[in-house]
Scaffold this active site. Structure first.
Site, short mmCIF file in Angstrom:
data_model
loop_
_atom_site.label_atom_id
_atom_site.label_comp_id
_atom_site.label_asym_id
_atom_site.label_seq_id
_atom_site.Cartn_x
_atom_site.Cartn_y
_atom_site.Cartn_z
N GLU A 16 0.82 -1.22 0.00
CA GLU A 16 0.00 0.00 0.00
C GLU A 16 0.85 1.27 0.00
OE1 GLU A 16 -3.69 -0.48 2.56
OE2 GLU A 16 -2.52 -2.20 3.24
N SER A 179 -6.59 -2.53 1.68
CA SER A 179 -6.91 -1.94 0.38
C SER A 179 -7.34 -2.98 -0.65
CB SER A 179 -5.70 -1.14 -0.16
OG SER A 179 -5.46 -0.01 0.63
N SER A 314 -11.06 9.23 0.84
CA SER A 314 -11.14 8.25 1.93
C SER A 314 -12.32 8.52 2.85
CB SER A 314 -9.84 8.24 2.73
OG SER A 314 -8.78 7.75 1.95
#
EC number: 6.3.2.4
Length: 356
Positions: A16, A179, A314
């Protein structure tokens, strides 16, 4: 009031890495510059630390090589070029997603050098990072979870067992990644045999989860001793499931809705269960709790992220914004919580030494 010396630490060795860069850019954009003196540190994919100018976040290893050591009385950032003290630090904000950043590793390092840091302590971070451990602890606390089986390098349930106990299709996911990296939806034995092997290249433990039909709902939690939960949000995806592409690549593949399109009673229950799960896992600072709300109204926890994304799309900051806390204020609160947690830990250490 004097400014705090704050280190923003991002990048890292995990899969990530690129998402961490996006989170760091967003945090730097919204941070209250009047309150902090900034040191921006990028950890490259090999694990080397570089003090950089914030205009060079995307550059490879562009900056001064540094390390972090204990100081007197504060942790010190040391140049590896000449051994000089670059800065003494008050607090770190590790914008590091996944392994080495969200799994207790760097949290242990910060504790060793006696530096306040944003987010959960070692045990909570490592426990929440391992989805199998998370599920076991939540289940023991009486919190509903999605049914699952575990696979390891040496113990892989047969397709027949999975079909019997969980039904088909199922989701396969590494226990210690985020993720949606390495996550697969499988419907046939051939797919199962292939994807299990692929998932085990990412992690030694792999979850095989029952497909839950319903809404994907998330809730942000903030606080130390008395955590609060935000309004929950909902992920609405046009793809087969909310995978990496849907999250970060194809902007048309999914959308978010805050508050989630569930009943007021369900919103209240999600917020309550989010706080209970947060406290069960021993979280501090922040976490995002992810749920399924089934078509029958059952509420199940999917997973807990102790250092969720802070990119411009986000959900963690967006849910707090919808609840009444803006992005800049949220960052300042997280840093304040980190300072308070560090002071509390220091007080306990003093008392322990006095007893001895």
């Amino acid at each position: 009031m004097s400014k705090l010396n704050l280190a923003i630490i991002f990048g890292g060795k995990s899969t990530e890495h690129e998402i961490s860069i996006l989170s760091a850019k967003s945090i730097l954009k919204h941070l209250d510059r009047s309150a902090f003196n900034l040191s921006v540190i990028k950890i490259d994919t090999a694990g080397h630390w570089w003090l950089i100018d914030e205009s060079n976040l995307d550059e490879d290893a562009a900056g001064e090589p540094v390390t972090l050591v204990p100081g007197s009385p504060k942790a010190q950032l040391i140049s590896l070029k000449n051994g000089s003290v670059v800065e003494t630090l008050d607090v770190a904000f590790p914008v590091l997603h996944g392994v080495f950043g969200e799994d207790g590793t760097i949290q242990g390092y910060f504790k060793m050098v006696d530096l306040a840091f944003v987010g959960c302590d070692v045990l909570a971070a490592s426990s929440c990072m391992d989805k199998d451990v998370t599920k076991r602890l939540l289940r023991d606390a009486g919190i509903n979870i999605a049914p699952y089986l575990m696979a390891t390098d040496n113990r892989i349930p047969s397709f027949e067992q999975v079909e019997s106990e969980l039904s088909i299709p199922v989701f396969i996911k590494p226990a210690n990644l985020g993720s949606s990296v390495g996550v697969y939806k499988v419907k046939t034995k051939a797919e199962y045999d292939e994807k299990i092997k692929m998932a085990l290249t990412y992690d030694h433990k792999v979850l095989i989860e029952q497909l839950i039909v319903g809404k994907e709902v998330e809730c942000s939690v903030l606080g130390n001793e008395e955590p609060k939960a935000s309004l929950p949000g909902e992920i609405v995806t046009n793809t087969d499931f909310y995978d990496f592409e849907s999250k970060y690549v194809d902007s048309n593949a999914s959308k978010t809705q805050i508050p989630a399109s569930i009943t007021e009673e369900q919103i209240s229950e999600v917020r309550s269960v989010a706080v209970k799960a947060y406290q069960t896992m021993g979280c501090q600072g922040l976490a995002r709790v992810d749920f399924f709300v089934t078509v029958d109204g059952e509420i199940l926890i999917n997973e807990i992220n102790t250092l969720p994304g802070f990119t411009n799309i986000s959900m963690y900051p967006k849910m707090w914004e919808a609840t009444g806390i803006g992005y800049s204020e949220l960052l300042s609160l997280l840093i304040e919580l980190a300072i308070n947690k560090h002071k509390s830990d220091a007080s306990l250490n003093v008392k322990a030494r006095e007893v001895k």
